[in-house]
Design a protein around this motif. Sequence first.
Motif, short mmCIF file in Angstrom:
data_model
loop_
_atom_site.label_atom_id
_atom_site.label_comp_id
_atom_site.label_asym_id
_atom_site.label_seq_id
_atom_site.Cartn_x
_atom_site.Cartn_y
_atom_site.Cartn_z
N ILE A 82 33.17 23.56 43.78
CA ILE A 82 32.72 23.60 45.15
C ILE A 82 33.98 24.26 45.89
O ILE A 82 34.92 23.54 46.12
CB ILE A 82 32.29 22.44 46.01
N LEU A 83 33.88 25.38 46.51
CA LEU A 83 35.12 26.18 46.87
C LEU A 83 34.75 26.96 48.33
O LEU A 83 33.82 27.68 48.34
CB LEU A 83 35.49 27.28 45.95
N GLN A 84 35.66 26.76 49.01
CA GLN A 84 35.30 27.50 50.62
C GLN A 84 36.81 28.20 50.89
O GLN A 84 37.61 27.69 51.42
CB GLN A 84 35.16 26.39 51.53
N PRO A 85 36.89 29.53 50.19
CA PRO A 85 38.12 30.15 50.50
C PRO A 85 37.89 30.81 51.97
O PRO A 85 36.74 31.15 52.30
CB PRO A 85 37.93 31.19 49.48
N GLN A 86 39.07 30.79 52.67
CA GLN A 86 39.14 31.36 53.99
C GLN A 86 39.31 32.85 53.86
O GLN A 86 39.19 33.42 55.11
CB GLN A 86 40.15 30.53 54.67
N SER A 87 39.71 33.42 52.88
CA SER A 87 40.23 35.04 53.07
C SER A 87 40.08 35.50 51.63
O SER A 87 39.74 34.66 50.68
CB SER A 87 41.59 35.12 53.54
N GLU A 88 40.34 36.79 51.31
CA GLU A 88 40.21 37.43 50.29
C GLU A 88 39.02 37.26 49.37
O GLU A 88 39.05 37.24 48.24
CB GLU A 88 41.61 37.14 49.23
N LEU A 89 37.91 37.19 49.99
CA LEU A 89 36.53 36.76 49.39
C LEU A 89 36.25 37.81 48.33
O LEU A 89 35.74 36.98 47.32
CB LEU A 89 35.47 36.54 50.53
N THR A 90 36.23 39.02 48.51
CA THR A 90 35.72 39.83 47.54
C THR A 90 36.62 39.51 46.15
O THR A 90 36.17 39.58 45.26
CB THR A 90 35.89 41.46 47.92
N ALA A 91 37.91 39.70 46.46
CA ALA A 91 38.97 39.45 45.26
C ALA A 91 38.68 37.99 44.48
O ALA A 91 38.89 37.97 43.28
CB ALA A 91 40.18 39.55 45.77
N PHE A 92 38.23 37.14 45.38
CA PHE A 92 38.21 35.67 44.80
C PHE A 92 36.86 35.55 43.79
O PHE A 92 36.78 35.07 42.79
CB PHE A 92 38.17 34.96 46.11
N ARG A 93 35.79 36.19 44.65
CA ARG A 93 34.50 36.03 43.87
C ARG A 93 34.74 36.89 42.60
O ARG A 93 34.14 36.49 41.36
CB ARG A 93 33.36 36.80 44.62
N ALA A 94 35.40 38.18 42.51
CA ALA A 94 35.69 38.97 41.00
C ALA A 94 36.48 38.02 40.32
O ALA A 94 36.23 38.01 38.98
CB ALA A 94 36.31 40.09 41.78
N PHE A 95 37.51 37.28 40.93
CA PHE A 95 38.25 36.51 39.77
C PHE A 95 37.36 35.48 39.14
O PHE A 95 37.50 35.38 37.86
CB PHE A 95 39.46 35.54 40.68
N LEU A 96 36.42 34.80 39.89
CA LEU A 96 35.63 33.74 39.15
C LEU A 96 34.91 34.65 38.38
O LEU A 96 34.77 33.88 37.15
CB LEU A 96 34.81 33.09 40.22
N ARG A 97 34.30 35.77 38.64
CA ARG A 97 33.51 36.11 37.63
C ARG A 97 34.26 36.82 36.22
O ARG A 97 33.53 36.68 35.09
CB ARG A 97 32.80 37.56 38.39
N ASN A 98 35.35 37.34 36.53
CA ASN A 98 36.14 37.77 35.26
C ASN A 98 36.61 36.65 34.42
O ASN A 98 37.11 36.99 33.27
CB ASN A 98 37.31 38.63 36.01
N VAL A 99 37.06 35.40 34.99
CA VAL A 99 37.56 34.52 34.16
C VAL A 99 36.26 33.43 33.54
O VAL A 99 36.55 32.35 33.01
CB VAL A 99 38.43 33.61 34.88
N GLY A 100 34.90 34.05 33.61
CA GLY A 100 34.08 33.16 33.24
C GLY A 100 33.20 32.26 33.95
O GLY A 100 32.50 31.53 33.21
N TYR A 101 32.95 32.34 35.30
CA TYR A 101 32.39 31.61 36.02
C TYR A 101 31.24 32.42 36.71
O TYR A 101 31.33 33.70 37.16
CB TYR A 101 33.28 30.66 37.29
N SER A 102 30.01 31.54 37.02
CA SER A 102 28.61 32.05 37.66
C SER A 102 28.70 31.19 38.96
O SER A 102 28.74 30.18 38.92
CB SER A 102 27.53 32.04 36.69
#
Length: 245
Positions: free
Chosen positions: A120-140
Amino acid sequence: MAAKINLSARMKAVADLVTMGNSACDVGCDHGYVSIYLVQERKVPKVLAMDVNKGPLERAALHVQQAGLSEYITLRLSDGLLGYQAGEAESLVIAGMGGRLMKRILECEIEKTRSFKEMILQPQSELTAFRAFLRNVGYSIVEEDMILEEDKFYPIIKAVAGTYQGENPTLEDRFGPVLLRKKHPVLALFIQREWESSLKIKAELLKAGDSAKVSERLRELLKEMDYLYQAAKVCGCEKALADAM
């Protein structure tokens, strides 16, 4: 009997995404309020609350003691997941940090990260890059919420191990795959505000004269406005964007 913790709308939304019955690890627990809330609401049986700073952890320990929950909440000084042992919890909670810092915490101890059933994650910034990171390391991303609090927008993400199932990663990384699918009303409001802000910037750029720097900025802005319009069409609020022009 200890008084019940009243969380802000943002932090309650974070806590509410934790799966009922899971043990939890709260990284960056600050004063311990989310951890206390999770136990008081019988959402989880136990919490490991960790923070990199002694001051907040000491205050969290006091609050846990005052709530009479020392048996259920363990406090630990830790930089990210460095002090965590794989298997100690099922749900990882990290809230209120910049996306870049959150990414560093997750990838620094990637095997520990992968040991959780959900994050359960609540990032405050860099949202586009953070979602891409999750996707690229195998998270849905399987669930999302978005809160407007004190005139700021806060997206909250629930991620589990899994292959990306979306169709438009560029758009979904920007606005959130589940938020788009749910046509979330707070996301629609966010899109409208970003559109109105972009129109003002566009008008200023058009007045600024013809230079390579201005032209490049205008191209970037128009590209972002195209993404906003695509997202608005998904959410069904494109008419509001047209009305704002």
